[in-house]
Design a protein around this motif. Sequence first.
Motif, PDB file in Angstrom:
ATOM      1  N   GLU A  60       0.941  -1.077   0.119  1.00  0.00           N
ATOM      2  CA  GLU A  60      -0.061   0.056  -0.009  1.00  0.00           C
ATOM      3  C   GLU A  60       0.877   1.295  -0.080  1.00  0.00           C
ATOM      4  O   GLU A  60       2.059   1.234   0.411  1.00  0.00           O
ATOM      5  CB  GLU A  60      -0.904  -0.243   1.134  1.00  0.00           C
ATOM      6  CG  GLU A  60      -1.799  -1.174   1.596  1.00  0.00           C
ATOM      7  CD  GLU A  60      -2.884  -1.022   0.396  1.00  0.00           C
ATOM      8  OE1 GLU A  60      -3.238   0.178  -0.087  1.00  0.00           O
ATOM      9  OE2 GLU A  60      -3.527  -1.988  -0.090  1.00  0.00           O
ATOM     10  N   GLY A  61       0.210   2.414  -0.420  1.00  0.00           N
ATOM     11  CA  GLY A  61       0.753   3.574  -0.130  1.00  0.00           C
ATOM     12  C   GLY A  61       1.986   4.176  -1.112  1.00  0.00           C
ATOM     13  O   GLY A  61       2.857   5.128  -0.994  1.00  0.00           O
ATOM     14  N   LEU A  62       2.076   3.036  -2.446  1.00  0.00           N
ATOM     15  CA  LEU A  62       3.045   3.899  -3.408  1.00  0.00           C
ATOM     16  C   LEU A  62       2.327   5.069  -3.987  1.00  0.00           C
ATOM     17  O   LEU A  62       1.170   5.270  -4.381  1.00  0.00           O
ATOM     18  CB  LEU A  62       3.207   2.693  -4.446  1.00  0.00           C
ATOM     19  CG  LEU A  62       3.926   1.377  -3.951  1.00  0.00           C
ATOM     20  CD1 LEU A  62       4.125   0.441  -5.173  1.00  0.00           C
ATOM     21  CD2 LEU A  62       5.349   1.814  -3.331  1.00  0.00           C
ATOM     22  N   GLN A  63       3.253   5.898  -4.300  1.00  0.00           N
ATOM     23  CA  GLN A  63       3.053   7.209  -5.202  1.00  0.00           C
ATOM     24  C   GLN A  63       3.215   7.027  -6.653  1.00  0.00           C
ATOM     25  O   GLN A  63       4.408   6.341  -7.068  1.00  0.00           O
ATOM     26  CB  GLN A  63       3.606   8.271  -4.452  1.00  0.00           C
ATOM     27  CG  GLN A  63       3.646   8.623  -3.046  1.00  0.00           C
ATOM     28  CD  GLN A  63       2.004   8.878  -2.484  1.00  0.00           C
ATOM     29  OE1 GLN A  63       1.537   9.742  -3.208  1.00  0.00           O
ATOM     30  NE2 GLN A  63       1.529   8.093  -1.698  1.00  0.00           N
ATOM     31  N   LYS A  64       2.564   7.804  -7.605  1.00  0.00           N
ATOM     32  CA  LYS A  64       2.786   7.876  -8.759  1.00  0.00           C
ATOM     33  C   LYS A  64       4.293   8.327  -9.256  1.00  0.00           C
ATOM     34  O   LYS A  64       4.760   8.957  -8.682  1.00  0.00           O
ATOM     35  CB  LYS A  64       2.037   8.920  -9.557  1.00  0.00           C
ATOM     36  CG  LYS A  64       2.130   8.789 -11.125  1.00  0.00           C
ATOM     37  CD  LYS A  64       1.045   9.820 -11.795  1.00  0.00           C
ATOM     38  CE  LYS A  64       0.930   9.825 -13.355  1.00  0.00           C
ATOM     39  NZ  LYS A  64       2.159  10.347 -13.744  1.00  0.00           N
TER      40      LYS A  64
END
Length: 367
Positions: free
Chosen positions: A157-161
Amino acid sequence: MSLADKVLAVNNDLPIRTDRPVHSGKVRSVYWLTEADSRRLIKEKGYDVAADAPLAIMVISDRISAFDCIWHGEGGLNGVPGKGAALNAISNHWFRLFKENGLADSHILDIPHPFVWIVQKAKPVMVEAICRQYITGSMWRAYSKGEREFCGIQLPEGLQKDQKLPEILITPSTKGILKGIPGVPEADDVNITRQNLEDNFSAFNLSCKADIDLYEKLLKEGFGVISDALAELDQIFVDTKFEFGYVTDASGNEKLIYMDEVGTPDSSRIWDGAAYRDGNIIENSKEGFRQWLLNYFPDPDILLNKERMSERESLARDNALPVEVMMDISSTYVGIAEKVTGQKLVFSDNPKADIIEILRDKYGLID
């Protein structure tokens, strides 16, 4: 001579001696040589292949494809100046580095002209070998909609573009439409898992189960070689697609090789390092052109939705793009090629005539 005349847009009409139809892809055309010419060249040039190996002449073009369509510019500009020479120069450079690093050979036996490869016929592995170091593109689009599993791999979870991934991911898909494989839909470019490969390795044209490890090793190590070399130029190797196949050498040994092209702006995303550190993305690959198309046309869904392919084909056919856009693509491709190879690209005013002369005088392939 006009700009349009210097572009090699049509590459399937060369008078190369062949007894089979010319295979024309989106960018390259393949001329299968006669058995007599294949045998003669193998002997004359000392290629390390079986004496009866089928050979082909592969001619690249300057055509630009995106979203499975060929695009053209105003003023009869049916390709991007310098694109073909740039793609071949980049691939040649990486293939040579792979060999120097002891990875694997490629299907290329000879390079008579910047637009031309002499290749040996390979049995293709029916896997688009995709490697990703950052989350972007289609993977980001799916992740942002809540998907967390890709090709059997669970993402946190929580990955950014555009973030760097915790590790390099191998996310293969099918090459072509494969039928009768349990759990694999009969459609092109379907994501597959390692388990799919293990359970049905021969259906993907892999010779044995152990070659799954080998293809992954060659993919990761090849990715690493390119990534390290680009990092020295302050460029980021974001993701790429490799293709593999089998050939037999002069001693009769079957070997897994790299085929098609590697590490080019057509098959990879490459970002400018300095811009990325400043929080910006500057694309040094075809992705920049794709983004431009998505912004240019009022209904980008036509380009993204496979159900609307006929509308998309009409869009590409009926819209001549501004010349400055085609020249922007040219400077991207030529710029990254000259960075990678450390050499100026040499352009021909009449590539077709040059190719014909070389293949006639030095290879005896034109009557």
